[in-house]
Motif scaffolding. Structure first.
Motif, PDB file in Angstrom:
ATOM      1  N   PRO A   1      -3.525 -70.961 106.503  1.00  7.72           N
ATOM      2  CA  PRO A   1      -3.529 -71.258 105.254  1.00  7.72           C
ATOM      3  C   PRO A   1      -2.013 -71.194 104.703  1.00  7.72           C
ATOM      4  O   PRO A   1      -1.195 -70.657 105.212  1.00  7.72           O
ATOM      5  CB  PRO A   1      -4.243 -69.985 104.525  1.00  7.72           C
TER       6      PRO A   1
ATOM      7  N   ASN B   1     -10.998 -78.097 103.245  1.00  6.03           N
ATOM      8  CA  ASN B   1     -10.207 -77.532 104.342  1.00  6.03           C
ATOM      9  C   ASN B   1     -10.843 -77.980 105.537  1.00  6.03           C
ATOM     10  O   ASN B   1     -10.612 -77.933 106.763  1.00  6.03           O
ATOM     11  CB  ASN B   1      -9.820 -76.227 104.273  1.00  6.03           C
ATOM     12  N   GLU B   2     -12.332 -77.472 105.355  1.00  6.77           N
ATOM     13  CA  GLU B   2     -13.283 -77.480 106.532  1.00  6.77           C
ATOM     14  C   GLU B   2     -13.313 -78.914 107.122  1.00  6.77           C
ATOM     15  O   GLU B   2     -13.917 -79.261 108.190  1.00  6.77           O
ATOM     16  CB  GLU B   2     -14.467 -76.781 106.272  1.00  6.77           C
TER      17      GLU B   2
ATOM     18  N   MET C   1     -16.244 -67.304 106.525  1.00  2.78           N
ATOM     19  CA  MET C   1     -15.480 -68.258 106.771  1.00  2.78           C
ATOM     20  C   MET C   1     -14.153 -67.792 107.736  1.00  2.78           C
ATOM     21  O   MET C   1     -13.770 -66.728 107.617  1.00  2.78           O
ATOM     22  CB  MET C   1     -14.611 -68.476 105.445  1.00  2.78           C
TER      23      MET C   1
ATOM     24  N   GLU D   1     -10.430 -68.547 109.466  1.00  4.98           N
ATOM     25  CA  GLU D   1      -8.993 -69.482 109.075  1.00  4.98           C
ATOM     26  C   GLU D   1      -8.055 -68.724 110.104  1.00  4.98           C
ATOM     27  O   GLU D   1      -8.491 -67.785 110.699  1.00  4.98           O
ATOM     28  CB  GLU D   1      -8.841 -69.299 107.850  1.00  4.98           C
TER      29      GLU D   1
ATOM     30  N   TRP E   1     -16.608 -72.899 108.274  1.00  5.34           N
ATOM     31  CA  TRP E   1     -17.711 -71.871 107.867  1.00  5.34           C
ATOM     32  C   TRP E   1     -18.848 -71.614 109.023  1.00  5.34           C
ATOM     33  O   TRP E   1     -19.150 -72.818 109.620  1.00  5.34           O
ATOM     34  CB  TRP E   1     -18.237 -72.467 106.346  1.00  5.34           C
TER      35      TRP E   1
ATOM     36  N   ARG F   1     -10.219 -74.543 108.588  1.00  4.64           N
ATOM     37  CA  ARG F   1     -11.032 -73.715 108.146  1.00  4.64           C
ATOM     38  C   ARG F   1     -12.155 -73.999 108.833  1.00  4.64           C
ATOM     39  O   ARG F   1     -12.699 -74.987 108.820  1.00  4.64           O
ATOM     40  CB  ARG F   1     -11.068 -73.802 106.437  1.00  4.64           C
TER      41      ARG F   1
END
Length: 719
Positions: free
Chosen positions: A229, A478-479, A146, A148, A238, A236
């Motif tokens: 964040p 978030n993604e 992940m 961020e 992945w 975000r």
């Protein structure tokens, strides 16, 4: 682990080889990479296991704008990775981008415990003090990771915050001290007041994901990237093993010996945007200059008969495109024709009660009037009576409680109105719906509306994106932000490839905040419906000019579609003059205009078409020197002069209940040695003949007698 192999270290230390690749603006000698286009330079040091940005300069001046910096920063599974994190150099190669820039691409492999590979692109442009940068991250581990908190630029500046002021909100407002920019900050200026220099910080991230920072930590730090964040809409992403993801672009512009930080916006940044960034609105060889739309006052009450009668009158006024707004559609399982906003979304079938012969007869009629036909559509919405929702409920967003949600107006979920997710195959579905209308009926303009990521009308930021965990293109809430934006912009690109003549109007509601527009959407969409101003002149006209002033010249004026000023307003000529500063669009009821007023508007329409053909003025806009925001008791003005050819263009001047009736006007972007003529629009009365230098240095005096008034002029180069 050292940055480069022992063999590479030996070669570079012994031979001190320097590589110069033509126009790449890139050299490398030993462990130093330098970018230099003769105006701006940057040195990147490969020191042991670190990549360090150690200088950023204007070549004419000794001042270094930065201290030794970590260059970039990203959190990988909550662990910060930056230029100091231990790297091996894989390669540094010359790079050129399609926009005409040259630079270097640096590939880094992890040392120590890092699990990602990094690809950095730095690009310079001929003749400009502007450097663009973006980053790609590759997952080199054997499991998902992940990322961020991405800062594409992470620099320590040499500008002391005590002496600095930050220009933000499209560089139109000023702030001292700590600054964290948001969605309204595609461009930020950090200006050193005492030393008369500064940096322009450009952020090409989409919508609500922009984050530009000054003086939040130590050393007067500067960073440009995506939300972190803890912010309202945290970025975000992945990554699966071996998957690479590329960030939005950023850019930095430098200036010196200037007391006004906004000057770089009007000059170097404006040139960079127009000549190298090349937003979608500027790529079109033929640009629309006058549009009609049905939304105000007719709302959803449209029909074949109404469209034909309005279009006939609009054509008499010289309009080029006719947009049928909400109300034309029906769903497969809908019990009745569309009655109001928010009805019958999703299937996008033609309501044959309103349009008995479908769209072919009415579109053919519009084309016979030499008007391009257009339609409004909700880009990502469906109601429960639609076949698409009933067949594919998995394509729709989920709220925090796991229920189907409405991002635009959450209260309407009770009425069966839902938001589709761009993290699903909905994208392919809506693309085919739009292309079907293009191929079957010759659709030339599409107004794509309503919230996709977040709504401009609600203050609860948790009502955004999607909380679904089973959508194929993102893993979590978030993604969903970055994925939905990326796939939305990709949709625009695919539509342009398959339907090159289609004008895409994305609307501020789809971007995500009130009146919001930015570089990302300007790059991929032709225009942005910026507002719903329905006041008559002078209030409505001033609101148009105010909104345009706040967004220009950071963004291209021709991408700003500012509605809903009514054509049948008693003072619409003032409204039209105001709209000429952006992309003119009219609403209202042109049938109420008598033949003389229709002819007056036709003269204006013919004039602006001729000006566009002559100067391509739609590609340009700057503030008129010495004039500011349109406010009561003041004058305001703009110029749309072609600074590439210096052949001329147009300019507008407006009076807003000011006490003085005369003002002196100074123009820029003219050749001081050539002769120019200024004519009053639209009739062409000559008010000036002389050298460009006279207009640059001495200006001309204009007069506006009415309390609220405005005039538009042509300035043309002559033998």
């Amino acid at each position: 682990m050292h940055l480069i192999s022992r063999l590479s270290t030996f070669i570079f230390s012994v031979f001190a080889v320097s590589f110069l690749y033509g126009q790449s603006f890139y050299t490398r000698a030993g462990n130093m990479i330098k970018l230099d286009n003769g105006i701006i330079s940057r040195e990147i040091l490969l020191d042991k296991d670190s990549l360090i940005s150690q200088s950023l300069r204007l070549n004419k001046f000794p001042f270094n704008y930065i201290q030794k910096s970590c260059d970039f920063s990203v959190a990988v599974d909550h662990q910060t990775v930056n230029g100091f994190s231990g790297w091996k150099l894989v390669s540094s190669e010359p790079y050129s981008d399609p926009d005409g820039g040259y630079g270097v691409q640096i590939m880094l492999a992890p040392g120590n415990n890092a699990r990602v590979g990094i690809r950095l692109n730095y690009v310079l442009y001929p003749g400009l003090p502007v450097m663009r940068k973006w980053i790609s991250v590759t997952n080199l581990s054997d499991r998902d990771i992940m990322i961020e908190a991405l800062d594409v630029e992470d620099l320590n500046s040499n500008i002391d915050n005590v002496q600095a002021v930050v220009y933000h909100s499209y560089a139109r407002m000023k702030q001292f001290g700590r600054f964290v920019g948001n969605w309204e900050d595609p461009l930020v200026i950090v200006h050193d007041i005492r030393n008369r220099r500064g940096l322009a910080l450009g952020n090409e991230a989409p919508g609500v994901l922009k984050r530009t920072v000054y003086h939040t930590q130590s050393n007067d730090d500067i960073s440009i990237g995506l939300t972190h964040p803890g912010q309202n809409f945290p970025f975000r992403k992945w990554l699966h093993p071996k998957q690479e993801w590329t960030s939005p672009k950023t850019f930095i512009g430098l200036y010196a010996e200037n007391d006004n930080g906004f000057d770089i916006v009007e000059n170097e940044i404006n040139k960079f945007m127009i000549n190298y960034m090349r937003p979608q609105a500027l790529r079109r060889e033929t640009k629309t200059v006058f549009i009609c739309n049905t939304w105000f006052p007719f709302r959803t009450h449209v029909s074949d008969t109404l469209v034909r009668s309005i279009a006939r009158a609009a054509a008499d006024c010289g309009l080029q495109e006719f947009i049928i707004d909400d109300g034309w559609q029906i769903n497969m399982n809908a019990p009745e024709t569309t009655k109001d906003w928010g009805s019958n979304y999703g299937d996008w079938l033609i309501d044959t009660v309103k349009f008995k012969g479908g769209f072919k007869p009415v579109f053919d009629y519009l084309k016979s009037l030499k008007m391009k036909p257009g339609l409004w559509m909700s880009l990502g919405s469906a109601t429960k009576d639609s076949k698409v929702f009933q067949d594919h409920p998995e394509w729709f967003v989920k709220d925090a409680k796991g229920h189907y949600g409405n991002i635009h107006y959450p209260s309407q979920t009770d009425d069966g109105f839902y938001s589709a997710s761009f993290g699903t195959d909905w994208v392919d579905y809506i693309k085919e719906k739009i292309l079907g209308l293009v191929k079957q009926y010759g659709l030339g303009y599409t107004k794509l509306d309503l919230a996709v990521v977040t709504s401009p009308y609600i203050n609860n930021d948790s009502i955004s994106g999607s909380y679904a965990t089973d959508h194929p293109y993102y893993r979590d809430h978030n993604e969903s932000f970055i994925v939905c934006y990326e796939r939305l912009l990709q949709l625009f690109d695919e539509l342009h490839r398959e339907a090159p003549d289609l004008f895409i109007d994305c609307t501020f509601e789809s971007v995500g905040k009130l009146h919001l527009m930015d570089y990302a959407f300007a790059e991929h969409a032709d225009g942005n419906w910026m507002s719903n101003f329905e006041e008559s002149s002078p209030q409505g006209a001033m609101r148009v000019r105010q909104l345009a002033w706040w967004r220009c010249p950071v963004l291209p004026a021709s991408s700003l579609v500012i509605g809903n000023l009514p054509l049948n307003d008693n003072h619409f000529i003032l409204s039209l003059k105001s709209l000429i500063g952006t992309l003119p669009i009219m609403l209202g009821d042109p049938r109420k205009l008598d033949p003389a007023r229709r002819q007056e508007l036709k003269r204006w329409s013919d004039w602006i078409k001729h000006m566009q053909e002559k100067y391509d003025y739609m590609s340009y806009r700057k503030d008129l020197a010495g004039f500011g925001e349109p406010v009561q008791g003041s004058w305001d003005g703009w110029q749309r002069i072609n600074f590439n050819t210096k052949a001329g263009g147009i300019f507008g001047i407006f009076k807003n209940a000011a006490l003085e009736t005369r003002r002196r006007i100074f123009l820029n972007d003219l050749d001081p040695e050539k002769n120019y003529i200024i004519r009053l629009a639209p009739d062409g009365k000559i008010i000036f003949k002389g050298k460009g230098n006279e207009l640059l240095q001495n200006g001309i005096e204009v007069e506006l007698k009415d309390k609220y008034d405005g005039d538009i002029y042509e300035v043309s180069c002559c033998p």
